[in-house]
Scaffold this motif. Structure first.
Motif, mmCIF file in Angstrom:
data_model
loop_
_atom_site.group_PDB
_atom_site.id
_atom_site.type_symbol
_atom_site.label_atom_id
_atom_site.label_comp_id
_atom_site.label_asym_id
_atom_site.label_seq_id
_atom_site.Cartn_x
_atom_site.Cartn_y
_atom_site.Cartn_z
ATOM 1 N N SER A 241 0.720 -1.094 -0.048
ATOM 2 C CA SER A 241 -0.196 0.049 -0.026
ATOM 3 C C SER A 241 0.980 1.241 -0.022
ATOM 4 O O SER A 241 1.562 1.381 0.926
ATOM 5 N N THR B 59 -0.178 4.273 0.571
ATOM 6 C CA THR B 59 -0.565 5.302 1.730
ATOM 7 C C THR B 59 0.247 4.631 2.912
ATOM 8 O O THR B 59 0.724 5.487 3.823
ATOM 9 N N ALA C 135 3.819 6.057 2.717
ATOM 10 C CA ALA C 135 3.755 7.307 2.983
ATOM 11 C C ALA C 135 3.687 7.617 4.683
ATOM 12 O O ALA C 135 4.176 8.429 5.183
ATOM 13 N N GLY C 136 2.876 6.565 5.361
ATOM 14 C CA GLY C 136 2.825 6.885 6.623
ATOM 15 C C GLY C 136 3.948 6.560 7.302
ATOM 16 O O GLY C 136 4.488 7.146 8.409
#
Length: 151
Positions: A58, A60, A63-64
């Motif tokens: 993922s 996202t 990025a987290g």
């Protein structure tokens, strides 16, 4: 699906290794190996492996992780600057003064003093000619050290 299969295979191999170790009469080590071998299958059964596989692919989630890494970097940078700079100049000076003080400042001075022994006389031992006066001086130094340490 593949991750679950790999975890099951690792658990099966670990349990086999634990059985061989138990056969060799090393029961404590065999129990420890069995405990480690059961961890991957337990993670599969709780759904952690599926969640981790979904997270790994993922963008996202990555990025987290990047944001968490940036926060950690900022936190560690501020801690390093704080340690280097110190809280205030007064605290730094007080800490430096307390470090420079000797633990026992009079300990480096000889207990007999400079005039206890005549200059022309050769030294034959550590005892001076008058044992009554110097013994009290020796014990007073020891008593001072013991009192300083609360003994």
């Amino acid at each position: 699906m593949i991750a679950e299969t790999v975890c099951a295979a690792v658990s099966a191999a670990g349990l086999g290794l634990a059985a061989i170790t138990a056969y060799r009469k090393r029961f404590l080590r065999a129990t420890r190996i069995a405990a480690y071998a059961l961890v991957p299958i337990g993670l599969v059964m709780t759904g952690v492996v599926e969640w981790a596989a979904d997270t790994a692919f993922s963008p996202t989630a990555w990025a987290g992780f990047g944001v968490l890494g940036a926060a950690w970097f900022l936190f560690m940078t501020t801690r390093a600057v704080e340690r280097r700079r110190g809280d205030t100049g007064k605290d730094r000076k007080a800490a430096k003064a307390s470090r420079s003080e000797a633990i026992a400042p009079a300990a480096s001075a000889p207990s007999l003093g400079g005039s206890a022994r005549p200059a022309g006389r050769p030294t034959t031992g550590s005892r001076p000619t008058s044992p009554g006066a110097s013994a009290a001086d020796d014990f007073s130094d020891i008593e001072a050290i013991l009192k300083k340490h609360g003994i």
